[in-house]
Structures are given as C-alpha cells and as structure tokens.
Write a protein that holds these residues in place. Structure first.
Motif, PDB file in Angstrom:
ATOM      1  N   GLN A   3       0.862  -1.182   0.000  1.00 31.99           N
ATOM      2  CA  GLN A   3       0.000   0.000   0.000  1.00 31.99           C
ATOM      3  C   GLN A   3       0.897   1.230   0.000  1.00 31.99           C
ATOM      4  O   GLN A   3       1.703   1.428   0.906  1.00 31.99           O
ATOM      5  CB  GLN A   3      -0.906   0.010   1.227  1.00 31.99           C
ATOM      6  CG  GLN A   3      -1.840   1.184   1.266  1.00 31.99           C
ATOM      7  CD  GLN A   3      -2.729   1.165   2.503  1.00 31.99           C
ATOM      8  OE1 GLN A   3      -2.357   0.607   3.533  1.00 31.99           O
ATOM      9  NE2 GLN A   3      -3.882   1.770   2.388  1.00 31.99           N
ATOM     10  N   LEU A   4       0.761   2.042  -1.054  1.00 36.92           N
ATOM     11  CA  LEU A   4       1.538   3.280  -1.160  1.00 36.92           C
ATOM     12  C   LEU A   4       0.607   4.471  -0.953  1.00 36.92           C
ATOM     13  O   LEU A   4      -0.486   4.514  -1.515  1.00 36.92           O
ATOM     14  CB  LEU A   4       2.194   3.396  -2.539  1.00 36.92           C
ATOM     15  CG  LEU A   4       3.218   2.344  -2.933  1.00 36.92           C
ATOM     16  CD1 LEU A   4       3.735   2.626  -4.333  1.00 36.92           C
ATOM     17  CD2 LEU A   4       4.358   2.312  -1.951  1.00 36.92           C
ATOM     18  N   THR A   5       1.065   5.424  -0.170  1.00 37.62           N
ATOM     19  CA  THR A   5       0.311   6.661   0.053  1.00 37.62           C
ATOM     20  C   THR A   5       1.187   7.818  -0.390  1.00 37.62           C
ATOM     21  O   THR A   5       2.314   7.977   0.088  1.00 37.62           O
ATOM     22  CB  THR A   5      -0.053   6.820   1.539  1.00 37.62           C
ATOM     23  OG1 THR A   5      -0.740   5.659   1.972  1.00 37.62           O
ATOM     24  CG2 THR A   5      -0.938   8.031   1.751  1.00 37.62           C
ATOM     25  N   HIS A   6       0.664   8.622  -1.319  1.00 37.23           N
ATOM     26  CA  HIS A   6       1.378   9.819  -1.764  1.00 37.23           C
ATOM     27  C   HIS A   6       0.986  10.937  -0.800  1.00 37.23           C
ATOM     28  O   HIS A   6      -0.168  11.377  -0.772  1.00 37.23           O
ATOM     29  CB  HIS A   6       0.994  10.150  -3.210  1.00 37.23           C
ATOM     30  CG  HIS A   6       1.829  11.208  -3.809  1.00 37.23           C
ATOM     31  ND1 HIS A   6       1.338  12.455  -4.102  1.00 37.23           N
ATOM     32  CD2 HIS A   6       3.142  11.232  -4.164  1.00 37.23           C
ATOM     33  CE1 HIS A   6       2.291  13.202  -4.630  1.00 37.23           C
ATOM     34  NE2 HIS A   6       3.400  12.476  -4.675  1.00 37.23           N
ATOM     35  N   ILE A   7       1.913  11.381   0.004  1.00 38.13           N
ATOM     36  CA  ILE A   7       1.628  12.298   1.108  1.00 38.13           C
ATOM     37  C   ILE A   7       1.079  13.655   0.627  1.00 38.13           C
ATOM     38  O   ILE A   7       0.075  14.132   1.156  1.00 38.13           O
ATOM     39  CB  ILE A   7       2.878  12.466   2.008  1.00 38.13           C
ATOM     40  CG1 ILE A   7       3.213  11.106   2.630  1.00 38.13           C
ATOM     41  CG2 ILE A   7       2.639  13.497   3.094  1.00 38.13           C
ATOM     42  CD1 ILE A   7       4.570  11.030   3.274  1.00 38.13           C
ATOM     43  N   PRO A   8       1.663  14.331  -0.391  1.00 36.02           N
ATOM     44  CA  PRO A   8       1.135  15.651  -0.798  1.00 36.02           C
ATOM     45  C   PRO A   8      -0.304  15.610  -1.319  1.00 36.02           C
ATOM     46  O   PRO A   8      -1.075  16.533  -1.063  1.00 36.02           O
ATOM     47  CB  PRO A   8       2.085  16.104  -1.896  1.00 36.02           C
ATOM     48  CG  PRO A   8       3.321  15.322  -1.704  1.00 36.02           C
ATOM     49  CD  PRO A   8       2.909  14.031  -1.095  1.00 36.02           C
ATOM     50  N   THR A   9      -0.676  14.559  -2.043  1.00 37.89           N
ATOM     51  CA  THR A   9      -2.019  14.518  -2.635  1.00 37.89           C
ATOM     52  C   THR A   9      -2.979  13.627  -1.863  1.00 37.89           C
ATOM     53  O   THR A   9      -4.189  13.754  -2.008  1.00 37.89           O
ATOM     54  CB  THR A   9      -1.954  14.002  -4.086  1.00 37.89           C
ATOM     55  OG1 THR A   9      -1.388  12.696  -4.089  1.00 37.89           O
ATOM     56  CG2 THR A   9      -1.169  14.936  -4.963  1.00 37.89           C
ATOM     57  N   GLY A  10      -2.470  12.693  -1.081  1.00 40.04           N
ATOM     58  CA  GLY A  10      -3.334  11.774  -0.341  1.00 40.04           C
ATOM     59  C   GLY A  10      -3.817  10.595  -1.167  1.00 40.04           C
ATOM     60  O   GLY A  10      -4.710   9.864  -0.743  1.00 40.04           O
ATOM     61  N   ILE A  11      -3.257  10.387  -2.332  1.00 37.35           N
ATOM     62  CA  ILE A  11      -3.649   9.256  -3.182  1.00 37.35           C
ATOM     63  C   ILE A  11      -3.093   7.972  -2.568  1.00 37.35           C
ATOM     64  O   ILE A  11      -1.926   7.898  -2.212  1.00 37.35           O
ATOM     65  CB  ILE A  11      -3.121   9.432  -4.615  1.00 37.35           C
ATOM     66  CG1 ILE A  11      -3.775  10.645  -5.278  1.00 37.35           C
ATOM     67  CG2 ILE A  11      -3.370   8.184  -5.438  1.00 37.35           C
ATOM     68  CD1 ILE A  11      -3.212  10.968  -6.640  1.00 37.35           C
TER      69      ILE A  11
END
Length: 159
Positions: free
Chosen positions: A58-66
């Motif tokens: 599970q990857l979470t892109h911190i700036p966008t929240g995707i």
C-alpha cells in the motif's frame, strides 16, 4: 528548404501507434513523498502463503493523499514495482490530465472501436446496395407500356 504540408484532419483524428505512446511517468514519484506499508493479502489466489506473508503493498502519496494498493503477485518486490507504476499513472492523470498516458490510451481505444464500427457499417451498406441493384441488364424491370413500344419498334425494323 522543402516545405511539407500536413493535413490537420489527419493529425486530429489519427490513431496513435501502440509503440508511439508516451512513456510511463515514473519520474513523478519522489521517494520522500511516499509512505509504504506491507499488508497481509487476505483475498485472491495464492492460498496459505497470501494469508501468512505481507506481500500486499500500500503506497500513500503524502502531498495529494492518493492511496494505491497492489496484490497482483505473491512477490513483494513485484507488487512494489506495480504499485509505483500505478501511483505514477494516477499522478500523471492528476497533474497532466489532458496529455496523460491513460487519457491517450483511452482515446486510442475509442478511436479503434469507432474505426471498426465504421468499417463494419461500410461493409453492410455495400452488401445492401449490391442486393438492391440488379446484376444483369435482363433483370431491369420496364414499364409495360415502354416494353410494348420497344416491341413495336423491333417489329417495324424486321418487316
């Protein structure tokens, strides 16, 4: 100093070749902007190994929240690579919606579908026209009065 004329319609409606698509946007991912988790699978093929090992990524892109999860294989490394690719495509859709790879692929699929439908319509239209038009001159139906006049003319010539 040769000038080439390129038709605008051919540029707008041409179907891009599969090997001429834009590259996958892996450069959009910065490792310091990603939070990575490994989870137990829980569903799908793989049996007992999936239930015991943390192969789901599970990857979470911190700036966008995707958030992107991937459990395509039993291999953790392959799932990491696939998840990064999916995240890159989603970021490309977000930042570059008009010219993103997914948008171009979707447009290509639509154009191919429309082209096939157009070709099929031409084929059946041609078959209908061939069925409606007589193939030999003897099959041409004449008006009875016109047919009688033709008969009289041919009788006068013979006499």
């Amino acid at each position: 100093m040769f000038k080439r004329h390129i038709s605008i319609t051919s540029c707008l409606y041409s179907i891009p070749k599969k090997n001429k698509l834009p590259p996958r946007p892996k450069w959009l991912i910065k490792e310091d902007e990603i939070k990575e988790k490994f989870l137990k699978g829980g569903s799908g093929p793989g049996g007992q190994k999936i239930n015991k090992c943390n192969s789901k990524v599970q990857l979470t892109h911190i700036p966008t929240g995707i958030v992107v999860t991937c459990q395509a294989t039993r291999s953790q490394q392959q799932n990491r690579d696939k998840a990064r690719e999916l995240l890159a495509l989603k970021l490309d859709d977000l930042y570059n919606a008009e010219n993103s790879r997914n948008n171009i692929i979707h447009d290509r699929q639509l154009k191919l579908k429309q082209s096939k439908a157009k070709k099929a319509n031409r084929k059946y239209k041609k078959l209908e026209e061939e069925k409606d038009t007589p193939s030999t001159p003897e099959e041409v139906i004449m008006d009875p009065d016109q047919e009688f006049d033709e008969f009289i003319k041919s009788a006068k010539v013979d006499v």
